[in-house]
Design an enzyme around this catalytic site. Structure first.
Site, short mmCIF file in Angstrom:
data_model
loop_
_atom_site.label_atom_id
_atom_site.label_comp_id
_atom_site.label_asym_id
_atom_site.label_seq_id
_atom_site.Cartn_x
_atom_site.Cartn_y
_atom_site.Cartn_z
N LYS A 218 0.87 -1.18 0.00
CA LYS A 218 0.00 0.00 0.00
C LYS A 218 0.90 1.23 0.00
O LYS A 218 1.66 1.44 0.95
CB LYS A 218 -0.93 0.01 1.22
CG LYS A 218 -1.94 1.15 1.19
CD LYS A 218 -2.83 1.12 2.42
CE LYS A 218 -3.77 2.33 2.42
NZ LYS A 218 -4.09 2.77 3.79
N HIS A 237 -5.20 3.11 14.32
CA HIS A 237 -5.55 1.71 14.08
C HIS A 237 -4.38 0.83 14.50
O HIS A 237 -3.27 1.31 14.67
CB HIS A 237 -5.84 1.48 12.58
CG HIS A 237 -4.62 1.66 11.72
ND1 HIS A 237 -4.13 2.91 11.38
CD2 HIS A 237 -3.76 0.76 11.17
CE1 HIS A 237 -3.04 2.76 10.65
NE2 HIS A 237 -2.78 1.46 10.51
N ASP A 239 -2.44 -2.61 12.88
CA ASP A 239 -2.43 -3.37 11.63
C ASP A 239 -2.96 -4.78 11.90
O ASP A 239 -2.60 -5.39 12.90
CB ASP A 239 -1.01 -3.45 11.06
CG ASP A 239 -0.53 -2.11 10.49
OD1 ASP A 239 -1.31 -1.14 10.50
OD2 ASP A 239 0.63 -2.05 10.05
N HIS A 293 -1.48 3.08 16.06
CA HIS A 293 -0.70 4.13 15.40
C HIS A 293 -1.58 4.91 14.43
O HIS A 293 -2.68 4.50 14.10
CB HIS A 293 0.52 3.53 14.69
CG HIS A 293 0.21 2.48 13.67
ND1 HIS A 293 -0.13 1.18 14.00
CD2 HIS A 293 0.17 2.54 12.31
CE1 HIS A 293 -0.34 0.49 12.90
NE2 HIS A 293 -0.18 1.29 11.86
O1 LIG Z 1 2.22 6.18 6.63
C1 LIG Z 1 2.61 5.57 7.61
O2 LIG Z 1 3.71 5.77 8.12
C2 LIG Z 1 1.74 4.54 8.28
C3 LIG Z 1 0.67 4.01 7.40
C4 LIG Z 1 -0.11 2.93 8.08
O3 LIG Z 1 -0.17 2.84 9.27
C5 LIG Z 1 -0.80 1.92 7.27
O4 LIG Z 1 -0.87 2.07 6.04
O5 LIG Z 1 -1.31 0.95 7.88
FE LIG Z 2 -0.81 0.85 9.90
#
Ligand SMILES: O=C(O)CCC(=O)C(=O)O
Ligand SMILES: [Fe+2]
Length: 449
Positions: A218, A237, A239, A293
């Site tokens: 992503k 959230h 992960d 985070h």
């Molecule tokens: O952009 C970021 O550093 C974190 C992105 C994130 O937490 C995610 O895509 O799950």
């Molecule tokens: Fe994340």
């Protein structure tokens, strides 16, 4: 007079480039989410308070046992205390990482109209491609980001046809990077397994191994935001993955919720950020943490991050604490669920507005959680919650006719302390309704008499 219809730009990038000084209300987060969102550049400079650990992987496979052990201990400690860390000396060359960043950056430099050719179609279930979060309900808040999402491994599950064709190095660079992340994941799983007293191949096997562990890329693209103190690039959230590996363009934005406070991750040169996801948290019975985070945005610089989520297969595996991580003193903290069920459960918990009356029975917070089930569920084991412990139960379909399925849950006796209970579930029109729950016998109470 013909009223002019102004189409709402669906991409955050278009919105950001339109010159607005105030963000649309859908992007304004509720007050309780805005605590601690200051200027992210100032936040990143702060040296007081706890900091995300940096783990040096140089000696991860050292021949020298003592040296190797030290590296393993550091990684284990960071995974248990934080569940997130900066990995340095991870073995992936700066040159390859740079190619990945240039490729993704070049794609996002294309005009929005060009990127739209890769647009995903979420309502039809085509989640791969270029996208932005869709408003899902009246109160649904949006995120200040656009993204590109696609599967990168295993090779037989990826679809190169939907990957960016521009620039031409996108596919070679991203494929090679994915392979190297896959190898790194194997090494990390080994250390985490050893850290739990398991065989080194165990966690990797439990999340699907070479065949079934899915790697999804992503690319998060966070445009400049005129009111960064009111928005979030990615809302708070954890992960769901087993592990997540993240690169970024050295613009700060990631914050971790540690000991009740938001901690801003520093930009560590040549590092890869690694998260322990919910999957490993569950398998380890919470010994390894999946940390909350979020992504904060800013006025001055576009931020880009590249996350690779290493995920178990959606339905094939039932995730639950491994028996070796469970003791009488540390009973299972998570009920058995497939990855798909785990994701659905999280979504469900978040989206209170869609909560139908009969679904209330599913709520985890209830004193005695009644878990309904689907007769076609992969797992014949279900659980309910009693005194903060998940108890494995047995279910049996008693009777089935055209309309209703009457079934019975019987809680198996677990050690001496358990409660035997009977739970009857009536299934009607694809909705599980808990009809009756009766505590039959409290074994512990009986025996203490
Ligand atoms: O952009 C970021 O550093 C974190 C992105 C994130 O937490 C995610 O895509 O799950
Ligand atoms: Fe994340």
């Amino acid at each position: 007079m013909v009223s002019e219809v102004i189409p709402t730009p669906s991409r955050v990038e278009s919105l950001a480039k339109s010159g607005i000084l105030a963000i649309p209300k859908e992007y304004v987060r509720p007050q309780e989410e805005l605590n601690g969102i200051g200027n992210i550049f100032e936040e990143e400079k702060k040296d007081d308070g706890p900091q995300v650990p940096t783990i040096d992987l140089k000696e991860i496979v050292s021949e020298d046992e003592k040296i190797r052990e030290k590296c393993h201990q550091d990684l284990k400690k960071a995974a248990m205390e934080w569940g997130v860390m900066h990995l340095v000396n991870h073995g992936i060359s700066d040159e390859l990482i740079n190619r990945v960043k240039v490729a993704g950056g070049t794609f996002f430099d294309l005009p929005v109209e060009e990127k739209e050719k890769y647009a995903n179609d979420q309502p039809s279930g085509n989640v791969q491609g270029y996208g932005s979060k869709l408003a899902n309900s009246a109160c649904g808040q949006l995120e200040w980001e656009d993204y590109f999402f696609h599967c990168v491994l295993p090779e037989d599950k990826r679809d190169l046809a939907i990957w960016p064709k521009t620039p031409t190095d996108y596919i070679p660079a991203t494929s090679e990077y994915a392979k190297q992340i896959r190898n790194l994941a194997t090494k990390i799983f080994a250390v985490l397994s050893i850290g739990l007293g398991l065989e080194e191949g165990r966690l990797e096997k439990e999340v699907g191994g070479m065949e079934d562990l899915l790697l999804q890329m992503k690319i998060n693209y966070y445009p400049k935001c005129p009111q960064p103190e009111l928005a979030l690039g990615v809302e708070a959230h954890t992960d769901v993955s087993a592990l997540t590996f993240i690169l970024h363009n050295m613009v700060p934005g990631l914050q971790l919720f540690y000991e009740g406070k938001w901690v801003t991750a520093k930009c560590v040169p040549n590092s890869i950020i690694m998260h322990i996801g919910d999957t490993i948290e569950i398998l380890s019975n919470g010994k390894y943490k999946s940390i909350l985070h979020r992504g904060v945005v800013n006025k001055e610089k576009v931020r880009i991050s590249w996350a690779i989520f290493c995920e178990p297969p959606k339905e094939k595996i039932i995730l639950k604490p491994l028996p070796e991580t469970v003791t009488e003193a540390e009973p299972p903290r998570f009920p058995p669920r497939t990855f798909a069920q785990h994701m659905a459960h999280k979504l469900f918990k978040k989206d209170d507005h869609d909560t139908a009356a009969e679904h209330k029975a599913f709520k985890e917070d209830s004193a005695a959680e009644h878990k309904a089930f689907k007769e076609d569920s992969a797992a014949e084991q279900k659980v309910f919650k009693k005194d903060d412990q998940y108890v494995v139960a047995e279910h049996k379909v008693l009777k089935e006719d055209d309309q209703d399925i009457v079934s019975e849950h019987k809680v198996l006796k677990e050690d001496e302390q358990d409660v035997a209970a009977e739970l009857k579930v009536f299934k009607k029109d694809d909705q599980d309704v808990v009809a009756e729950h009766k505590v039959l016998k409290d074994v512990a109470a009986e025996e203490s008499k």
